[in-house]
Structure formats: C-alpha cells, structure tokens
Scaffold this motif. Sequence first.
Motif, PDB file in Angstrom:
ATOM      1  N   GLN A  68     -33.177 -16.643   0.274  1.00  0.00           N
ATOM      2  CA  GLN A  68     -33.855 -17.750   0.928  1.00  0.00           C
ATOM      3  C   GLN A  68     -35.352 -17.631   0.702  1.00  0.00           C
ATOM      4  OE1 GLN A  68     -32.662 -17.932   5.060  1.00  0.00           O
ATOM      5  NE2 GLN A  68     -30.670 -18.829   4.555  1.00  0.00           N
ATOM      6  N   THR A  69     -36.023 -18.757   0.731  1.00  0.00           N
ATOM      7  CA  THR A  69     -37.466 -18.772   0.506  1.00  0.00           C
ATOM      8  C   THR A  69     -38.260 -18.606   1.791  1.00  0.00           C
ATOM      9  OG1 THR A  69     -37.441 -21.193   0.625  1.00  0.00           O
ATOM     10  CG2 THR A  69     -37.246 -20.188  -1.560  1.00  0.00           C
ATOM     11  N   SER A  70     -37.581 -18.683   2.936  1.00  0.00           N
ATOM     12  CA  SER A  70     -38.264 -18.512   4.221  1.00  0.00           C
ATOM     13  C   SER A  70     -37.245 -18.097   5.276  1.00  0.00           C
ATOM     14  CB  SER A  70     -38.956 -19.804   4.655  1.00  0.00           C
ATOM     15  OG  SER A  70     -39.498 -19.683   5.956  1.00  0.00           O
ATOM     16  N   GLN A  71     -37.672 -17.237   6.213  1.00  0.00           N
ATOM     17  CA  GLN A  71     -36.812 -16.879   7.333  1.00  0.00           C
ATOM     18  C   GLN A  71     -36.794 -17.979   8.391  1.00  0.00           C
ATOM     19  OE1 GLN A  71     -37.401 -12.936   8.946  1.00  0.00           O
ATOM     20  NE2 GLN A  71     -38.028 -12.112   6.966  1.00  0.00           N
ATOM     21  N   ASN A  72     -37.741 -18.881   8.285  1.00  0.00           N
ATOM     22  CA  ASN A  72     -37.813 -20.020   9.202  1.00  0.00           C
ATOM     23  C   ASN A  72     -37.049 -21.189   8.578  1.00  0.00           C
ATOM     24  OD1 ASN A  72     -38.554 -22.316  10.687  1.00  0.00           O
ATOM     25  ND2 ASN A  72     -40.552 -21.460  11.196  1.00  0.00           N
ATOM     26  N   GLU A  73     -35.949 -21.585   9.209  1.00  0.00           N
ATOM     27  CA  GLU A  73     -35.105 -22.637   8.644  1.00  0.00           C
ATOM     28  C   GLU A  73     -35.864 -23.937   8.423  1.00  0.00           C
ATOM     29  OE1 GLU A  73     -31.533 -23.210  10.811  1.00  0.00           O
ATOM     30  OE2 GLU A  73     -30.793 -21.154  10.495  1.00  0.00           O
ATOM     31  N   GLU A  74     -36.867 -24.197   9.256  1.00  0.00           N
ATOM     32  CA  GLU A  74     -37.632 -25.436   9.105  1.00  0.00           C
ATOM     33  C   GLU A  74     -38.448 -25.430   7.822  1.00  0.00           C
ATOM     34  OE1 GLU A  74     -39.996 -26.077  12.537  1.00  0.00           O
ATOM     35  OE2 GLU A  74     -38.279 -26.315  13.911  1.00  0.00           O
ATOM     36  N   HIS A  75     -38.792 -24.224   7.331  1.00  0.00           N
ATOM     37  CA  HIS A  75     -39.606 -24.113   6.124  1.00  0.00           C
ATOM     38  C   HIS A  75     -38.778 -23.799   4.883  1.00  0.00           C
ATOM     39  CE1 HIS A  75     -43.104 -22.868   9.004  1.00  0.00           C
ATOM     40  NE2 HIS A  75     -42.906 -24.177   8.992  1.00  0.00           N
ATOM     41  N   GLU A  76     -37.487 -23.601   5.053  1.00  0.00           N
ATOM     42  CA  GLU A  76     -36.615 -23.267   3.931  1.00  0.00           C
ATOM     43  C   GLU A  76     -36.476 -24.460   2.974  1.00  0.00           C
ATOM     44  OE1 GLU A  76     -33.675 -21.297   1.530  1.00  0.00           O
ATOM     45  OE2 GLU A  76     -35.390 -20.730   2.741  1.00  0.00           O
TER      46      GLU A  76
END
Length: 261
Positions: A68-76
């Motif tokens: 994944q590119t981010s651990q924050n789903e909103e920023h994935e």
Amino acid sequence: KDDDCYDPWHLVYPYFNGVYEEDGLYDGYPKYVERNKNDGNEFQRTIGAEFIYCKRINAWVFRHINIQTSQNEEHENECSWLARSQETLEYDLMAVATEEWFVWTGKKESIYIHVLCNECYGYWDCNYRGKCNDDKRCVCSEDTYFGDHCQFESPCTVLESKVGYGCGELSLQGDETGFDKLYGRPIYKRENLSGIPSNSSSPENTVAFLLGKDINPVTELWFQNHTASLLSNYTVFLIFSGSRWYGSMLPPETIIKFEDS
C-alpha cells in the motif's frame, strides 16, 4: 502489509519485471498475474503482483495486494495502484502499453513502461531460431539459442572477472543444455570461497569485481562485524535482477531458484 501490520520497504520496481499471465477477470476485464523469475510458471507460495483495470479511475493499474502507498486509507491510491495508465476505456492492456503511465514514488511521476505480448504465431516470432508450438511458445533450436523468443545465443559456460583482482572464474549453473535462469538470464557462480573479500588477502577470493573498485576500510570493517559465519565458506553468484547484473555472496547451500520467492 500483513493483516493489520505494516513494514516500510524500499520499492524496487525492476524486481517486478518478468512474465505476467492472464488469470481470469477482474471487474469484467482481463487480469494479468506475475509469474516466478526462474521459468515463468506460477509461484508456489509467493503472491505475485498484477495488472488490473480499475473502474474507480478508469485506468489500467499495476499493484500488489500486500503493498500500500499509505497506512491511512483516505490517502491510499485508488485500487492501491503503484503504476497506472492514463484514463481509458480500453479492454486490452496492450492498447495502452506504449502510452505515458504514472508511477508512485511518494508522489505521482510520469513514466513509460515496456509491455509486449509473449506469445508466438510463427517462426518469425521466434526470430527464425526455433518453432512455435501449439501453446504459442517458442521452442528454440537445441544447444544454440534460448529466451522467450529465442533472442539469445547460448551463454558462455565460464566467465572470468577482469575488474580489480577479480574472483577467478565463475561457472554457469548447469550446462549449455540445461542451465538455470533468473529473469530469463543465465546464473553464474563460484563456490568454496572464504575470508574477507579484500585485495589485501587472497586475490582469488576478492569480490572487487562486484564493486568495480578496491574495497575500502569501512566496507572491510562491515564484513568483519556482520558476516563472520558467512565468510568461513560462501558462494559468489552473478545474477540478473530484472534491470541489471549484480553479484551476491550467499551461504554454500543456497540454490538460486525463485519459484517461491
């Protein structure tokens, strides 16, 4: 990513080079799944990367379900894309394979990827060096050529380093008719080496050819502090990594095959 656990890694895109095979559908579009780097067959345990069509952004994307590119789903990124095409309604991945794509490096950057169909339809697709079988795969002339399209001549069986003191001769893993490959290139090795790989000791044991220059004191100290057990007996492998050749020191029992890794 493993369930709810995340580990940061440097993403080396060339490691994902190689064969991808159509494997069912995703949202009504063909899905292409990464195959192993040894012979192009399915991984036994490893989960491969994939090319899918992402309807959320109307684009073909390259992704891996464990990256994944981010651990924050909103920023994935949408569909967890690591690389993506321009917006398109094309059903065929090959239709956008030569266009500008975008790759994720912590930000969105422009790239061009190289994708080609790995099937053959006649002698010409095998460079007139083999036959195209019923599975649309090239069967190369024995002992003379190899490669998905018979594009390579048979490899040398022995290589000799000429950079620095060299590490002597490296032999083909296998023989001319049945050698091991990684990313479609032959594997070379030299076994039963020992000691710090420095030009200050045994010239036969140096791996200066891996660095293109003499090993400096800092590097030598690192070997002393971190690899004592390895340096008692190791094998030097010369292998292709998807975009370049490099050397690696590994324990003697290591066999370079990547069906499962």
